[in-house]
Design a protein around this motif. Structure first.
Motif, PDB file in Angstrom:
ATOM      1  N   LYS A   1      20.251  35.561  40.422  1.00  0.00           N
ATOM      2  CA  LYS A   1      19.087  35.221  39.612  1.00  0.00           C
ATOM      3  C   LYS A   1      18.832  33.712  39.649  1.00  0.00           C
ATOM      4  CE  LYS A   1      19.351  39.139  36.470  1.00  0.00           C
ATOM      5  NZ  LYS A   1      18.013  39.638  36.854  1.00  0.00           N
ATOM      6  N   SER A   2      17.627  33.340  39.264  1.00  0.00           N
ATOM      7  CA  SER A   2      17.280  31.918  39.208  1.00  0.00           C
ATOM      8  C   SER A   2      18.117  31.217  38.146  1.00  0.00           C
ATOM      9  CB  SER A   2      15.797  31.756  38.894  1.00  0.00           C
ATOM     10  OG  SER A   2      15.529  32.183  37.563  1.00  0.00           O
ATOM     11  N   HIS A   3      18.175  29.910  38.235  1.00  0.00           N
ATOM     12  CA  HIS A   3      18.979  29.127  37.286  1.00  0.00           C
ATOM     13  C   HIS A   3      18.521  29.385  35.853  1.00  0.00           C
ATOM     14  CE1 HIS A   3      21.437  25.849  35.802  1.00  0.00           C
ATOM     15  NE2 HIS A   3      20.379  25.362  35.178  1.00  0.00           N
ATOM     16  N   ASP A   4      17.222  29.452  35.671  1.00  0.00           N
ATOM     17  CA  ASP A   4      16.700  29.673  34.308  1.00  0.00           C
ATOM     18  C   ASP A   4      17.033  31.074  33.808  1.00  0.00           C
ATOM     19  OD1 ASP A   4      15.671  27.136  34.156  1.00  0.00           O
ATOM     20  OD2 ASP A   4      13.679  27.710  34.896  1.00  0.00           O
ATOM     21  N   ASP A   5      16.897  32.071  34.695  1.00  0.00           N
ATOM     22  CA  ASP A   5      17.202  33.447  34.286  1.00  0.00           C
ATOM     23  C   ASP A   5      18.681  33.636  33.957  1.00  0.00           C
ATOM     24  OD1 ASP A   5      14.602  34.226  34.508  1.00  0.00           O
ATOM     25  OD2 ASP A   5      14.820  35.155  36.484  1.00  0.00           O
ATOM     26  N   GLN A   6      19.544  32.937  34.669  1.00  0.00           N
ATOM     27  CA  GLN A   6      20.981  33.074  34.426  1.00  0.00           C
ATOM     28  C   GLN A   6      21.360  32.650  33.011  1.00  0.00           C
ATOM     29  OE1 GLN A   6      23.784  31.676  37.373  1.00  0.00           O
ATOM     30  NE2 GLN A   6      22.349  32.069  39.062  1.00  0.00           N
ATOM     31  N   LYS A   7      20.540  31.751  32.424  1.00  0.00           N
ATOM     32  CA  LYS A   7      20.826  31.316  31.051  1.00  0.00           C
ATOM     33  C   LYS A   7      20.749  32.485  30.078  1.00  0.00           C
ATOM     34  CE  LYS A   7      19.091  26.606  31.776  1.00  0.00           C
ATOM     35  NZ  LYS A   7      18.046  25.616  31.398  1.00  0.00           N
ATOM     36  N   ASP A   8      19.874  33.441  30.392  1.00  0.00           N
ATOM     37  CA  ASP A   8      19.703  34.606  29.509  1.00  0.00           C
ATOM     38  C   ASP A   8      20.823  35.634  29.688  1.00  0.00           C
ATOM     39  OD1 ASP A   8      17.319  33.526  28.580  1.00  0.00           O
ATOM     40  OD2 ASP A   8      16.130  34.515  30.145  1.00  0.00           O
ATOM     41  N   TRP A   9      21.630  35.425  30.713  1.00  0.00           N
ATOM     42  CA  TRP A   9      22.707  36.378  31.021  1.00  0.00           C
ATOM     43  C   TRP A   9      24.091  35.787  30.737  1.00  0.00           C
ATOM     44  CZ3 TRP A   9      22.273  41.406  33.106  1.00  0.00           C
ATOM     45  CH2 TRP A   9      20.964  41.845  33.328  1.00  0.00           C
ATOM     46  N   LYS A  10      24.129  34.708  29.990  1.00  0.00           N
ATOM     47  CA  LYS A  10      25.417  34.043  29.741  1.00  0.00           C
ATOM     48  C   LYS A  10      26.420  34.961  29.056  1.00  0.00           C
ATOM     49  CE  LYS A  10      24.216  29.128  29.546  1.00  0.00           C
ATOM     50  NZ  LYS A  10      24.128  27.928  28.678  1.00  0.00           N
ATOM     51  N   ILE A  11      25.953  35.678  28.054  1.00  0.00           N
ATOM     52  CA  ILE A  11      26.858  36.551  27.289  1.00  0.00           C
ATOM     53  C   ILE A  11      27.397  37.674  28.175  1.00  0.00           C
ATOM     54  CG2 ILE A  11      27.016  38.187  25.378  1.00  0.00           C
ATOM     55  CD1 ILE A  11      24.968  36.485  23.883  1.00  0.00           C
ATOM     56  N   GLU A  12      26.481  38.329  28.913  1.00  0.00           N
ATOM     57  CA  GLU A  12      26.903  39.418  29.787  1.00  0.00           C
ATOM     58  C   GLU A  12      27.891  38.921  30.851  1.00  0.00           C
ATOM     59  OE1 GLU A  12      22.963  40.548  28.068  1.00  0.00           O
ATOM     60  OE2 GLU A  12      23.864  38.743  28.909  1.00  0.00           O
ATOM     61  N   LYS A  13      27.583  37.765  31.396  1.00  0.00           N
ATOM     62  CA  LYS A  13      28.459  37.199  32.422  1.00  0.00           C
ATOM     63  C   LYS A  13      29.850  36.928  31.855  1.00  0.00           C
ATOM     64  CE  LYS A  13      28.849  33.375  35.698  1.00  0.00           C
ATOM     65  NZ  LYS A  13      28.238  32.125  36.206  1.00  0.00           N
ATOM     66  N   LYS A  14      29.903  36.365  30.659  1.00  0.00           N
ATOM     67  CA  LYS A  14      31.195  36.054  30.034  1.00  0.00           C
ATOM     68  C   LYS A  14      31.984  37.336  29.756  1.00  0.00           C
ATOM     69  CE  LYS A  14      33.244  33.392  26.257  1.00  0.00           C
ATOM     70  NZ  LYS A  14      32.966  32.555  25.067  1.00  0.00           N
ATOM     71  N   VAL A  15      31.287  38.380  29.289  1.00  0.00           N
ATOM     72  CA  VAL A  15      31.949  39.654  28.991  1.00  0.00           C
ATOM     73  C   VAL A  15      32.546  40.257  30.263  1.00  0.00           C
ATOM     74  CG1 VAL A  15      31.537  42.059  28.315  1.00  0.00           C
ATOM     75  CG2 VAL A  15      30.581  40.201  26.955  1.00  0.00           C
ATOM     76  N   VAL A  16      31.757  40.233  31.342  1.00  0.00           N
ATOM     77  CA  VAL A  16      32.209  40.842  32.598  1.00  0.00           C
ATOM     78  C   VAL A  16      33.374  40.035  33.192  1.00  0.00           C
ATOM     79  CG1 VAL A  16      31.536  41.421  34.956  1.00  0.00           C
ATOM     80  CG2 VAL A  16      29.992  41.902  33.059  1.00  0.00           C
ATOM     81  N   GLU A  17      33.289  38.717  33.113  1.00  0.00           N
ATOM     82  CA  GLU A  17      34.386  37.878  33.607  1.00  0.00           C
ATOM     83  C   GLU A  17      35.672  38.152  32.837  1.00  0.00           C
ATOM     84  OE1 GLU A  17      32.014  33.935  35.296  1.00  0.00           O
ATOM     85  OE2 GLU A  17      32.686  34.003  33.209  1.00  0.00           O
ATOM     86  N   GLN A  18      35.557  38.347  31.536  1.00  0.00           N
ATOM     87  CA  GLN A  18      36.734  38.666  30.721  1.00  0.00           C
ATOM     88  C   GLN A  18      37.275  40.045  31.074  1.00  0.00           C
ATOM     89  OE1 GLN A  18      38.384  36.561  28.452  1.00  0.00           O
ATOM     90  NE2 GLN A  18      39.867  38.199  28.816  1.00  0.00           N
ATOM     91  N   ASP A  19      36.363  40.995  31.294  1.00  0.00           N
ATOM     92  CA  ASP A  19      36.786  42.331  31.715  1.00  0.00           C
ATOM     93  C   ASP A  19      37.569  42.260  33.024  1.00  0.00           C
ATOM     94  OD1 ASP A  19      35.655  43.577  29.550  1.00  0.00           O
ATOM     95  OD2 ASP A  19      33.827  44.200  30.596  1.00  0.00           O
ATOM     96  N   LYS A  20      37.049  41.478  33.953  1.00  0.00           N
ATOM     97  CA  LYS A  20      37.716  41.338  35.256  1.00  0.00           C
ATOM     98  C   LYS A  20      39.113  40.754  35.089  1.00  0.00           C
ATOM     99  CE  LYS A  20      37.184  39.316  39.852  1.00  0.00           C
ATOM    100  NZ  LYS A  20      36.308  38.543  40.762  1.00  0.00           N
ATOM    101  N   ASN A  21      39.227  39.726  34.244  1.00  0.00           N
ATOM    102  CA  ASN A  21      40.550  39.133  33.990  1.00  0.00           C
ATOM    103  C   ASN A  21      41.491  40.151  33.361  1.00  0.00           C
ATOM    104  OD1 ASN A  21      39.830  36.615  34.990  1.00  0.00           O
ATOM    105  ND2 ASN A  21      39.146  35.852  33.006  1.00  0.00           N
ATOM    106  N   ASN A  22      40.959  40.935  32.431  1.00  0.00           N
ATOM    107  CA  ASN A  22      41.786  41.952  31.768  1.00  0.00           C
ATOM    108  C   ASN A  22      42.281  43.011  32.753  1.00  0.00           C
ATOM    109  OD1 ASN A  22      41.404  40.675  29.318  1.00  0.00           O
ATOM    110  ND2 ASN A  22      39.736  42.025  28.667  1.00  0.00           N
TER     111      ASN A  22
END
Length: 231
Positions: free
Chosen positions: A83-104
């Motif tokens: 996604k574009s840089h601006d659109d990625q800002k709206d996905w910060k929470i989802e990205k953080k959740v998925v990254e944590q899931d991956k670590n888990n």
């Protein structure tokens, strides 16, 4: 025309852009793998130790679930990253959740690998201990029979028979101890391994010694009798 071409160029992007519904679909796939992973681990943990070795496949299947979930996580992160840089800002929470899931999931895989190793080690030692105990019983019985065997010049056959039996008992003890050592050899416990190595050396020496004595005894008795005759 420029405006029309721009719209036509953006149509595929607009149609196939990764949105919230796509995210929920892929997050659902992750949840399904997590559910199956937990179900398999619980099923494995309910087993008795002697059953776990034959059911290690449950843990390996659980690892496969985690690996598949990580692939889903990577897919979501890839789509967010596109996604574009601006659109990625709206996905910060989802990205953080998925990254944590991956670590888990990566942590779970490491824990499951450790579970496999520990289970196999416990199983190996649960087999090795009775083998060693049985080898000690054989060796103690051999020692008792040897001490109870009185060597006279008129009981050659009896002595030879007992010595061969003693040798055989030590050989059986030797085999049991070797099997015990082989069972635990892949695992780190040098104290137990050294104990078994000493027992193996002792049993082997004793078996050979008594076997040789049994073979030499008739000639030894004959020599002693000839010596007595000449005196």
């Amino acid at each position: 025309w420029t405006h029309l071409l721009l719209v036509l160029f953006l149509i595929p992007y607009l149609i196939y852009a990764y949105d919230g519904r796509d995210y929920q679909r892929d997050a659902g796939k992750i949840s399904a793998e997590l559910y199956r992973h937990n179900e398999l681990v619980q099923q494995f943990n309910r087993l008795k130790l002697e059953e776990k070795e034959q059911n290690i496949g449950l843990v390996r299947e659980s690892i496969a679930c985690c690996e598949q979930a990580i692939k889903h996580c990577d897919y979501i992160l890839k789509k967010i990253g596109e996604k574009s840089h601006d659109d990625q800002k709206d996905w910060k929470i989802e990205k953080k959740v998925v990254e944590q899931d991956k670590n888990n999931f990566n942590t779970s895989i490491a824990n499951l690998q450790a579970l496999i190793n520990n289970t196999l080690k416990e199983t190996a030692f649960s087999k090795a201990v009775p083998l060693y105990q049985e080898s000690e019983k054989k060796a103690n019985l051999a020692n008792f029979k040897n001490k109870d065997c009185t060597r006279h010049l008129n009981n050659v056959e009896e002595v030879v028979s007992v010595l061969n039996e003693v040798s055989k008992l030590y050989e059986e003890a030797l085999s049991l101890a070797r099997n015990a050592l082989e069972s635990i050899s892949p695992y780190p416990d040098e104290e137990s391994k050294n104990l078994l190595r000493k027992a193996i050396e002792s049993y082997e020496t004793a078996a050979n010694q008594h076997k040789k004595e049994a073979a030499d005894w008739p000639a030894s008795v004959a020599t002693q009798k000839n010596t007595l005759k000449t005196q």
